[in-house]
Scaffold this motif. Structure first.
Motif, short mmCIF file in Angstrom:
data_model
loop_
_atom_site.label_atom_id
_atom_site.label_comp_id
_atom_site.label_asym_id
_atom_site.label_seq_id
_atom_site.Cartn_x
_atom_site.Cartn_y
_atom_site.Cartn_z
N ASP A 159 30.52 44.81 34.09
CA ASP A 159 30.52 44.28 32.72
C ASP A 159 31.72 44.74 31.90
O ASP A 159 31.94 44.24 30.80
CB ASP A 159 29.24 44.71 31.99
CG ASP A 159 27.98 44.23 32.68
OD1 ASP A 159 28.06 43.21 33.38
OD2 ASP A 159 26.93 44.90 32.54
N TRP A 160 32.48 45.70 32.39
CA TRP A 160 33.58 46.29 31.63
C TRP A 160 34.88 45.49 31.87
O TRP A 160 34.98 44.70 32.80
CB TRP A 160 33.78 47.74 32.05
CG TRP A 160 34.11 47.87 33.50
CD1 TRP A 160 33.24 47.85 34.55
CD2 TRP A 160 35.42 47.98 34.08
NE1 TRP A 160 33.92 47.95 35.74
CE2 TRP A 160 35.25 48.04 35.49
CE3 TRP A 160 36.70 48.05 33.55
CZ2 TRP A 160 36.33 48.16 36.36
CZ3 TRP A 160 37.79 48.16 34.42
CH2 TRP A 160 37.60 48.23 35.81
N ARG A 161 35.88 45.77 31.08
CA ARG A 161 37.21 45.20 31.26
C ARG A 161 38.23 46.17 30.69
O ARG A 161 37.93 46.95 29.79
CB ARG A 161 37.32 43.82 30.62
CG ARG A 161 36.99 43.77 29.13
CD ARG A 161 36.96 42.35 28.60
NE ARG A 161 38.28 41.74 28.65
CZ ARG A 161 38.49 40.43 28.53
NH1 ARG A 161 37.47 39.61 28.39
NH2 ARG A 161 39.72 39.95 28.55
N TRP A 162 39.43 46.10 31.22
CA TRP A 162 40.53 46.96 30.75
C TRP A 162 41.71 46.05 30.51
O TRP A 162 42.36 45.57 31.44
CB TRP A 162 40.84 48.02 31.80
CG TRP A 162 41.63 49.20 31.30
CD1 TRP A 162 42.35 49.29 30.15
CD2 TRP A 162 41.77 50.46 31.97
NE1 TRP A 162 42.94 50.53 30.04
CE2 TRP A 162 42.60 51.27 31.14
CE3 TRP A 162 41.30 50.97 33.17
CZ2 TRP A 162 42.95 52.57 31.50
CZ3 TRP A 162 41.64 52.27 33.53
CH2 TRP A 162 42.45 53.07 32.70
N ASP A 163 42.00 45.78 29.25
CA ASP A 163 43.01 44.79 28.86
C ASP A 163 44.34 45.45 28.51
O ASP A 163 44.37 46.52 27.89
CB ASP A 163 42.54 43.99 27.65
CG ASP A 163 41.34 43.11 27.97
OD1 ASP A 163 41.51 42.17 28.76
OD2 ASP A 163 40.24 43.37 27.45
N LYS A 208 49.55 48.60 42.12
CA LYS A 208 48.29 47.85 42.01
C LYS A 208 47.79 48.00 40.58
O LYS A 208 47.88 49.10 40.01
CB LYS A 208 47.29 48.44 43.00
CG LYS A 208 46.05 47.63 43.26
CD LYS A 208 45.25 48.29 44.39
CE LYS A 208 44.15 47.39 44.86
NZ LYS A 208 43.42 47.99 46.01
N PRO A 209 47.25 46.96 39.98
CA PRO A 209 46.74 47.09 38.60
C PRO A 209 45.72 48.22 38.49
O PRO A 209 44.82 48.34 39.33
CB PRO A 209 46.11 45.73 38.32
CG PRO A 209 46.82 44.78 39.24
CD PRO A 209 47.09 45.57 40.49
N LEU A 210 45.85 49.04 37.48
CA LEU A 210 44.95 50.18 37.33
C LEU A 210 43.48 49.79 37.19
O LEU A 210 42.61 50.51 37.70
CB LEU A 210 45.38 51.04 36.13
CG LEU A 210 46.75 51.72 36.26
CD1 LEU A 210 46.92 52.74 35.14
CD2 LEU A 210 46.96 52.37 37.61
N PRO A 211 43.15 48.65 36.54
CA PRO A 211 41.74 48.27 36.52
C PRO A 211 41.17 48.06 37.93
O PRO A 211 39.99 48.37 38.18
CB PRO A 211 41.72 46.97 35.71
CG PRO A 211 42.91 47.09 34.81
CD PRO A 211 43.95 47.79 35.64
N GLU A 212 41.98 47.56 38.86
CA GLU A 212 41.52 47.39 40.24
C GLU A 212 41.26 48.74 40.88
O GLU A 212 40.26 48.93 41.59
CB GLU A 212 42.55 46.61 41.06
CG GLU A 212 42.66 45.14 40.70
CD GLU A 212 43.62 44.40 41.63
OE1 GLU A 212 43.91 44.93 42.73
OE2 GLU A 212 44.10 43.32 41.24
N ARG A 222 53.21 39.70 39.23
CA ARG A 222 53.29 40.01 37.81
C ARG A 222 51.92 40.49 37.36
O ARG A 222 50.92 39.76 37.50
CB ARG A 222 53.71 38.77 37.02
CG ARG A 222 55.14 38.33 37.26
CD ARG A 222 56.13 39.16 36.46
NE ARG A 222 56.04 38.89 35.03
CZ ARG A 222 56.65 39.64 34.08
NH1 ARG A 222 57.33 40.71 34.43
NH2 ARG A 222 56.54 39.31 32.82
N VAL A 223 51.85 41.71 36.85
CA VAL A 223 50.58 42.29 36.43
C VAL A 223 50.76 42.96 35.08
O VAL A 223 51.88 43.24 34.65
CB VAL A 223 50.04 43.31 37.46
CG1 VAL A 223 49.86 42.65 38.83
CG2 VAL A 223 50.98 44.51 37.57
N GLN A 224 49.64 43.23 34.42
CA GLN A 224 49.70 43.92 33.13
C GLN A 224 49.51 45.42 33.30
O GLN A 224 48.59 45.86 33.99
CB GLN A 224 48.60 43.39 32.20
CG GLN A 224 49.01 42.21 31.35
CD GLN A 224 47.92 41.83 30.37
OE1 GLN A 224 46.76 41.72 30.75
NE2 GLN A 224 48.28 41.62 29.12
#
Length: 369
Positions: free
Chosen positions: A230-234, A211-215, A248-250
């Motif tokens: 308000d945050w994001r992890w790109d 699972k994507p770590l930001p999730e 497909r995830v980053q």
């Protein structure tokens, strides 16, 4: 232990009190804030240009792979036992945090351990993560502990960046010292701050969670502690991977060395710091096991200033004015979350001159008398 006041979920304001009500001399605390305000980071606002000009290393190794935005203005806040006593600048201004994200990877590893996804951090990563990244004699012995303490000596190229880029890295002369000239040692025998290897930890966690770590960060950490959205992890344009279910995830980096990473504001960072102060307990809910925080801030055998991706002050040399039990999430350019268990202080500084951090810490502690 003094009880902690936990702020209501964003966008509710933090609970505030006059400094004197929390034991501070108001005039001295004002002096500390003025000191922070007058010591802005020397970094330019144009982060893309700064990194593009070789802030960390010269071309071609400095090629930016993830998004970069102009940094924010200096700002920050000070809390004690969860109550806000001082703030300056815009504490809801979102900008990139660089290696503060490493400490967030430590939290996510704790979630994986609590969930039983990582049964033993001292076992080789390859026993769980079978993607070719831990094949061969150099990488096969690497454990999760090695990755968490920057002692893995992982060898390879990940998302277009070779580990050799950060070999021989000296944080004291960042961007000036010569790197890439060191022969590798066996895993667990040498400490080195190396972003490629931290990114290898991040990818390994992605493999474990599927699972994507930001999730995971939103659902298991920031969500339960009332953080904002308000945050994001790109990630990087090169860091797309395929999960077992075909998605497909980053994979996201543990910093902003080559762009990307976590962009977040000071109030959300303070919530994470307060969670760490409370050893994983948030207003009666156990978000992370307290034992994980105990392990995370134990000094690595090879570096007394480092735990599980948290900076420590065990011998008082990193920040002489800080308490010995203080620990920190630190990012390049002047980003700091300071957690001080002995006094109950959690403070966040954004875009403050790193050379002034100890002066600020000393002034805040002096304001307590």
């Amino acid at each position: 232990m003094t009880s902690i006041t936990f702020p209501a979920a964003h966008p509710a304001p933090w609970p505030e009190a006059a400094p004197a009500a929390l034991g501070f001399d108001a005039a001295k605390l004002d002096e500390a804030v003025a000191f922070a305000e007058s010591h802005e980071t020397p970094w330019p606002y144009d982060l893309a240009g700064h990194i593009g000009r070789g802030a960390f290393e010269p071309p071609p190794n400095n090629e930016v792979l993830g998004p970069l935005w102009p940094r924010g203005a200096p700002g920050g806040l000070v809390t004690r036992h969860g109550v806000l006593v001082a703030r300056w600048g815009d504490t809801r201004e979102v900008s990139q945090t660089f290696s503060v994200a490493k400490s967030y990877l430590s939290l996510l590893t704790g979630i994986a351990v609590a969930d039983g996804l990582i049964p033993d951090i001292d076992r080789p990563v390859r026993e769980i993560v079978d993607d070719g990244g831990f094949d061969g004699p150099q990488n096969a012995p690497i454990s999760w502990r090695h990755l968490l303490t920057n002692t893995s000596e992982w060898e390879g190229t990940l998302f277009g960046k070779a580990d050799a880029i950060d070999r021989g890295r000296n944080l004291g002369v960042e961007g000036q010292g010569k790197k890439g000239e060191r022969v590798l040692e066996p895993a667990g025998t040498y400490w080195e701050y190396n972003d490629v290897r931290v990114n290898r930890l991040s990818l390994s966690l992605l493999r474990v969670f599927q699972k994507p770590l930001p999730e995971v960060f939103r659902e298991r950490i920031l969500g339960p502690i009332g953080g904002s959205s308000d945050w994001r992890w790109d990630g990087y344009r090169t860091s797309w991977v395929t999960l077992a279910d075909g998605r497909r995830v980053q994979s996201v980096p543990g910093g902003t060395h080559w762009g990307g990473g976590i962009s977040i504001h000071a109030e959300d960072q303070a919530r994470v710091g307060l969670l760490a102060l409370a050893r994983g307990l948030w207003d009666g809910r156990m978000v992370l096991p307290g034992a994980w925080f105990g392990m995370s801030i134990e000094a690595c055998a090879l570096n007394p200033h480092y735990g599980f991706l948290w900076w420590l002050n065990t011998d008082g040399k990193r920040y002489p004015s800080a308490a010995r039990d203080a620990f920190f999430a630190t990012g390049a350019g002047g980003n700091l979350t300071w957690v001080d268990p002995s006094s109950g202080i959690v403070a966040v500084l954004r875009w403050t001159n790193p050379a002034a951090m100890d002066g600020f810490i000393g002034r805040v502690r002096a304001a307590l008398g």
